[in-house]
Design a protein around this motif. Sequence first.
Motif, PDB file in Angstrom:
ATOM      1  N   ALA A  26      50.565  65.434  60.346  1.00 12.69           N
ATOM      2  CA  ALA A  26      51.877  66.080  60.438  1.00 12.69           C
ATOM      3  C   ALA A  26      52.653  65.534  61.632  1.00 12.69           C
ATOM      4  O   ALA A  26      53.872  65.344  61.561  1.00 12.69           O
ATOM      5  N   ALA A  27      51.961  65.269  62.727  1.00 15.52           N
ATOM      6  CA  ALA A  27      52.616  64.678  63.903  1.00 15.52           C
ATOM      7  C   ALA A  27      53.071  63.256  63.602  1.00 15.52           C
ATOM      8  O   ALA A  27      54.157  62.849  64.036  1.00 15.52           O
ATOM      9  N   VAL A  28      52.278  62.510  62.863  1.00 16.73           N
ATOM     10  CA  VAL A  28      52.672  61.148  62.488  1.00 16.73           C
ATOM     11  C   VAL A  28      53.952  61.186  61.649  1.00 16.73           C
ATOM     12  O   VAL A  28      54.901  60.448  61.916  1.00 16.73           O
ATOM     13  N   VAL A  29      53.999  62.064  60.664  1.00 13.82           N
ATOM     14  CA  VAL A  29      55.185  62.173  59.814  1.00 13.82           C
ATOM     15  C   VAL A  29      56.383  62.617  60.653  1.00 13.82           C
ATOM     16  O   VAL A  29      57.484  62.067  60.518  1.00 13.82           O
ATOM     17  N   SER A  30      56.172  63.565  61.547  1.00 14.99           N
ATOM     18  CA  SER A  30      57.267  64.060  62.396  1.00 14.99           C
ATOM     19  C   SER A  30      57.790  62.979  63.336  1.00 14.99           C
ATOM     20  O   SER A  30      59.010  62.784  63.464  1.00 14.99           O
ATOM     21  N   ILE A  31      56.895  62.282  63.996  1.00 13.74           N
ATOM     22  CA  ILE A  31      57.306  61.236  64.942  1.00 13.74           C
ATOM     23  C   ILE A  31      57.963  60.081  64.194  1.00 13.74           C
ATOM     24  O   ILE A  31      58.991  59.557  64.629  1.00 13.74           O
ATOM     25  N   GLY A  32      57.412  59.682  63.051  1.00 17.19           N
ATOM     26  CA  GLY A  32      58.033  58.636  62.256  1.00 17.19           C
ATOM     27  C   GLY A  32      59.440  59.023  61.817  1.00 17.19           C
ATOM     28  O   GLY A  32      60.366  58.200  61.834  1.00 17.19           O
ATOM     29  N   THR A  33      59.609  60.274  61.450  1.00 15.80           N
ATOM     30  CA  THR A  33      60.922  60.766  61.049  1.00 15.80           C
ATOM     31  C   THR A  33      61.892  60.730  62.226  1.00 15.80           C
ATOM     32  O   THR A  33      63.029  60.254  62.101  1.00 15.80           O
ATOM     33  N   ALA A  34      61.444  61.199  63.376  1.00 14.86           N
ATOM     34  CA  ALA A  34      62.304  61.208  64.564  1.00 14.86           C
ATOM     35  C   ALA A  34      62.605  59.785  65.052  1.00 14.86           C
ATOM     36  O   ALA A  34      63.696  59.526  65.568  1.00 14.86           O
ATOM     37  N   LEU A  35      61.668  58.865  64.885  1.00 18.37           N
ATOM     38  CA  LEU A  35      61.947  57.477  65.229  1.00 18.37           C
ATOM     39  C   LEU A  35      63.109  56.949  64.388  1.00 18.37           C
ATOM     40  O   LEU A  35      64.007  56.281  64.906  1.00 18.37           O
ATOM     41  N   GLN A  36      63.097  57.258  63.098  1.00 13.99           N
ATOM     42  CA  GLN A  36      64.168  56.787  62.227  1.00 13.99           C
ATOM     43  C   GLN A  36      65.488  57.506  62.511  1.00 13.99           C
ATOM     44  O   GLN A  36      66.536  56.883  62.593  1.00 13.99           O
ATOM     45  N   GLU A  37      65.425  58.806  62.673  1.00 18.41           N
ATOM     46  CA  GLU A  37      66.646  59.597  62.793  1.00 18.41           C
ATOM     47  C   GLU A  37      67.348  59.427  64.137  1.00 18.41           C
ATOM     48  O   GLU A  37      68.566  59.433  64.202  1.00 18.41           O
ATOM     49  N   SER A  38      66.576  59.298  65.214  1.00 16.34           N
ATOM     50  CA  SER A  38      67.200  59.314  66.547  1.00 16.34           C
ATOM     51  C   SER A  38      66.564  58.350  67.542  1.00 16.34           C
ATOM     52  O   SER A  38      66.945  58.364  68.712  1.00 16.34           O
ATOM     53  N   LYS A  39      65.592  57.583  67.115  1.00 15.65           N
ATOM     54  CA  LYS A  39      64.803  56.744  68.027  1.00 15.65           C
ATOM     55  C   LYS A  39      64.164  57.600  69.124  1.00 15.65           C
ATOM     56  O   LYS A  39      64.012  57.184  70.259  1.00 15.65           O
TER      57      LYS A  39
END
Length: 184
Positions: free
Chosen positions: A80-93
């Motif tokens: 879940a942290a991987v999915v969250s961090i990957g999402t935040a990397l894309q959305e806002s770096k």
Amino acid sequence: MNTILRKSILGIAGLAFTGGVFAGPIAAHADTPAHATAGKPVAAASVQGEQSTITLNDEQTANVKAIIAATKKAGLPERAAVVSIGTALQESKLENLGHLGDKNDHDSLGLFQQRPSSGWGTPEQITDPEYSTLAFLKGLKQVDGWQDMPLTKAAQTVQVSAYPDAYAQWEKQATDLVNKHWTK
């Protein structure tokens, strides 16, 4: 003419509602206690395509740690942290973005570019890394089989992005960041 216009408006409202169901009003705080998983590092699941990476500054690293802490608070595993961090990397770096005016997508804010107008919370809540992560995770938990999905599909189901495949490029860096910071 009125009928066509009315149907168009109702169709758009329906799309907005549907987006809100997946991405919208979510009670962010879970009551499940946190648990840390000891053992081997989490592996990148089904890495798709070319991978991107960025060098993180102190603020971005703090946001990674905040996402991991919120994931533990929600009682969810490293994936879940991987999915969250990957999402935040894309959305806002991994930058906690305020309103960017014309450069912004509507009223999107924070690490996950969540929208107050879509029911994610107030601007103050959405720009709180813990709140925004818990809100994202609440949406993720509503996705059947998210644990076994490629990051890009799980993230897209929650975020409803115009660029659904863009999340895939962050799988490896997100996995590496979770492996580095999960047990610290």
